[in-house]
Design a protein around this motif. Sequence first.
Motif, PDB file in Angstrom:
ATOM      1  N   ASP A 306     -15.286  11.920   3.482  1.00 26.72           N
ATOM      2  CA  ASP A 306     -14.109  11.108   3.523  1.00 26.72           C
ATOM      3  C   ASP A 306     -13.622  10.504   2.392  1.00 26.72           C
ATOM      4  OD1 ASP A 306     -16.348   9.481   2.713  1.00 26.72           O
ATOM      5  OD2 ASP A 306     -16.218   7.964   4.322  1.00 26.72           O
ATOM      6  N   GLY A 307     -14.229  11.008   1.242  1.00 26.67           N
ATOM      7  CA  GLY A 307     -13.402  10.796  -0.221  1.00 26.67           C
ATOM      8  C   GLY A 307     -14.186   9.563  -0.883  1.00 26.67           C
ATOM      9  N   THR A 308     -15.344   8.955   0.035  1.00 24.77           N
ATOM     10  CA  THR A 308     -16.031   7.777  -0.732  1.00 24.77           C
ATOM     11  C   THR A 308     -17.067   8.354  -1.810  1.00 24.77           C
ATOM     12  OG1 THR A 308     -15.719   6.463   1.189  1.00 24.77           O
ATOM     13  CG2 THR A 308     -17.612   5.946  -0.396  1.00 24.77           C
ATOM     14  N   LEU A 309     -17.012   7.461  -2.900  1.00 19.37           N
ATOM     15  CA  LEU A 309     -17.912   8.266  -3.906  1.00 19.37           C
ATOM     16  C   LEU A 309     -19.131   7.024  -3.941  1.00 19.37           C
ATOM     17  CD1 LEU A 309     -18.542   9.922  -6.591  1.00 19.37           C
ATOM     18  CD2 LEU A 309     -17.347   8.356  -7.872  1.00 19.37           C
ATOM     19  N   ILE A 377     -17.064   3.566  -4.373  1.00 23.78           N
ATOM     20  CA  ILE A 377     -15.667   3.519  -4.563  1.00 23.78           C
ATOM     21  C   ILE A 377     -15.206   4.335  -3.319  1.00 23.78           C
ATOM     22  CG2 ILE A 377     -13.616   4.063  -5.935  1.00 23.78           C
ATOM     23  CD1 ILE A 377     -15.500   4.231  -8.472  1.00 23.78           C
ATOM     24  N   LYS A 378     -14.213   3.562  -2.476  1.00 18.50           N
ATOM     25  CA  LYS A 378     -13.753   4.272  -1.503  1.00 18.50           C
ATOM     26  C   LYS A 378     -12.207   5.091  -2.020  1.00 18.50           C
ATOM     27  CE  LYS A 378     -15.381   1.280   2.277  1.00 18.50           C
ATOM     28  NZ  LYS A 378     -14.894   0.323   3.225  1.00 18.50           N
ATOM     29  N   ASP A 379     -11.954   6.039  -1.035  1.00 22.06           N
ATOM     30  CA  ASP A 379     -10.898   6.908  -1.696  1.00 22.06           C
ATOM     31  C   ASP A 379     -10.741   7.095  -2.907  1.00 22.06           C
ATOM     32  OD1 ASP A 379      -9.705   6.513   1.248  1.00 22.06           O
ATOM     33  OD2 ASP A 379      -9.172   4.617   0.594  1.00 22.06           O
ATOM     34  N   PHE A 380     -11.992   7.759  -3.398  1.00 25.20           N
ATOM     35  CA  PHE A 380     -11.861   8.019  -5.014  1.00 25.20           C
ATOM     36  C   PHE A 380     -11.008   9.098  -5.501  1.00 25.20           C
ATOM     37  CE2 PHE A 380     -14.349  10.457  -8.127  1.00 25.20           C
ATOM     38  CZ  PHE A 380     -14.022   9.365  -9.353  1.00 25.20           C
ATOM     39  N   PRO A 381     -11.070  10.407  -4.681  1.00 27.19           N
ATOM     40  CA  PRO A 381     -10.163  11.672  -5.477  1.00 27.19           C
ATOM     41  C   PRO A 381      -8.680  11.094  -5.020  1.00 27.19           C
ATOM     42  CG  PRO A 381     -11.102  12.437  -3.513  1.00 27.19           C
ATOM     43  CD  PRO A 381     -11.581  10.698  -3.732  1.00 27.19           C
TER      44      PRO A 381
END
Length: 501
Positions: A306-309, A377-381
């Motif tokens: 989901d893009g979370t790091l 960190i959400k929505d990292f990329p």
Amino acid sequence: VFFDRGEIASFELPDVDPGDIVEYLYVDSTFKPWFPSLFEGDWFFGGREPVLYSSLTIKIPPGETLIYVARNGKPEVKRKRNEWTLTMECIPPVIEEPSMPPLSDIVPSITFSNLTSWDPLFDWYGEFQKRRLRITPRIKRVADSLTSGVDEPEKKVEILYHWVQRNIRYISIKGGASSGVSGHPAEETLLKGYGDCTDKAILFAALLRACGIEAYPVYINTNDAGSLVREVPSFYGNHAIDKVKFDGKEIFLDATGYYSRYPSFWSADHGVWAVNALERKIEYIPIPPPERNARIYTYSMVLHEDGTLDVEFQSEYTGDYESWIRGFWDTRREEEKERVFQGMVKEVSPKAELVSWEIENLKDLSKPLRLKIRYRIKDFPEKAENYWIFRLPELQERMEKRELSLTERKYPLFYETSEMIVQRVKLILPPGKVSPPSSIELKGRYALFSGEYRVKEDTLYLEAIWKRWEREIPPEEYSEYRRQVMEAKRWLGKPVILELQ
């Protein structure tokens, strides 16, 4: 180390307009000198202001000898019997640059003395020190108690080094030449529980000697205070530390502060000359290798679909940087620590959220300090169709060096000591094809940078190492050094591209 008594006078010059040339003369008189047979001093012909004309006249009694050394310029010298006049004209001002050497090492100057040998000063310093290093029954009991059951000399050195730092507060009270030059007797400092650098150096050496370990208090100028002119015997030093000898080793230690983990010592002591009166020599304190001044950062990351790091971070240190970090956290209240860690992760990304933090071995100097942080960190990329583009957090910022703001320099680039930065990352990725930057190696005369990415299945590994082993970068080498740092920083900021399956 030395504390002078004196008075400061201030005055105003009336009717001075821009462009006027001001000529002034002053007399510096010394009454009841500590060492009556020593005549010594410095004269600086220039400084931060332009100087049209600067002259120094030195007179000595008949039969006396005068030696002097000129640095950073050659004054005109006129001698008439026992009188020397040294003159320089049209000296431009020093325009300060970031991280430059001390002003006294840059401006034209002379250092002079009537002594042709350090022996009289060794005798004078040494007699003070011998009396204060006396091993009393109390000193012996404390040393034996602290090292009870320990056989290895190096372990005894470590224990006593940490004990003096943590149990003797830094407070300076001086009453004259004896305490100013060589501190108070070791037992007096032990009983009071406080002292300055000289007092703590004397006490540390006495405790070591009580254990049968050779130790010698030495005087230094910290590397931000100007270099010793070894050819000219004179009063010297703004600081005192110890030389210690055991098992065929010779090391220097500084027990003045509270947080230096053995065998590290204050970086301002690195790369300077020490006056060792008891061994009757002037000796160099070497710059530790970069591995002794290291910052090691380790990351274990998971990038979710989901893009979370999720990030687990750990840092540990060697050398004076560890001392600074330990002191910073030791002087913070618990509620402050939480806020500082919150701020640290927000600097990584405004979207970052602190999950947990931990500080290991904060109070225990015998163990390495470790910081552990978990954040998310959400929505990292950045996303473009089935491609994810991202830069690994924090890596590039550690190569941010504000002292490199100038494209060229007139004066050397000055650091207190060597440096090593190690950054290691393990990143688990969603299924896909990852394209990291190519490996790099930048070799220079004063530093080295290497960086390598490796991919194994769905895991990306990075190791980046920066080493600088010199304290000063000459002006003629500065551009190449700056280019090397900038290239390393650019490489650390290059993106990783992930093509999702």
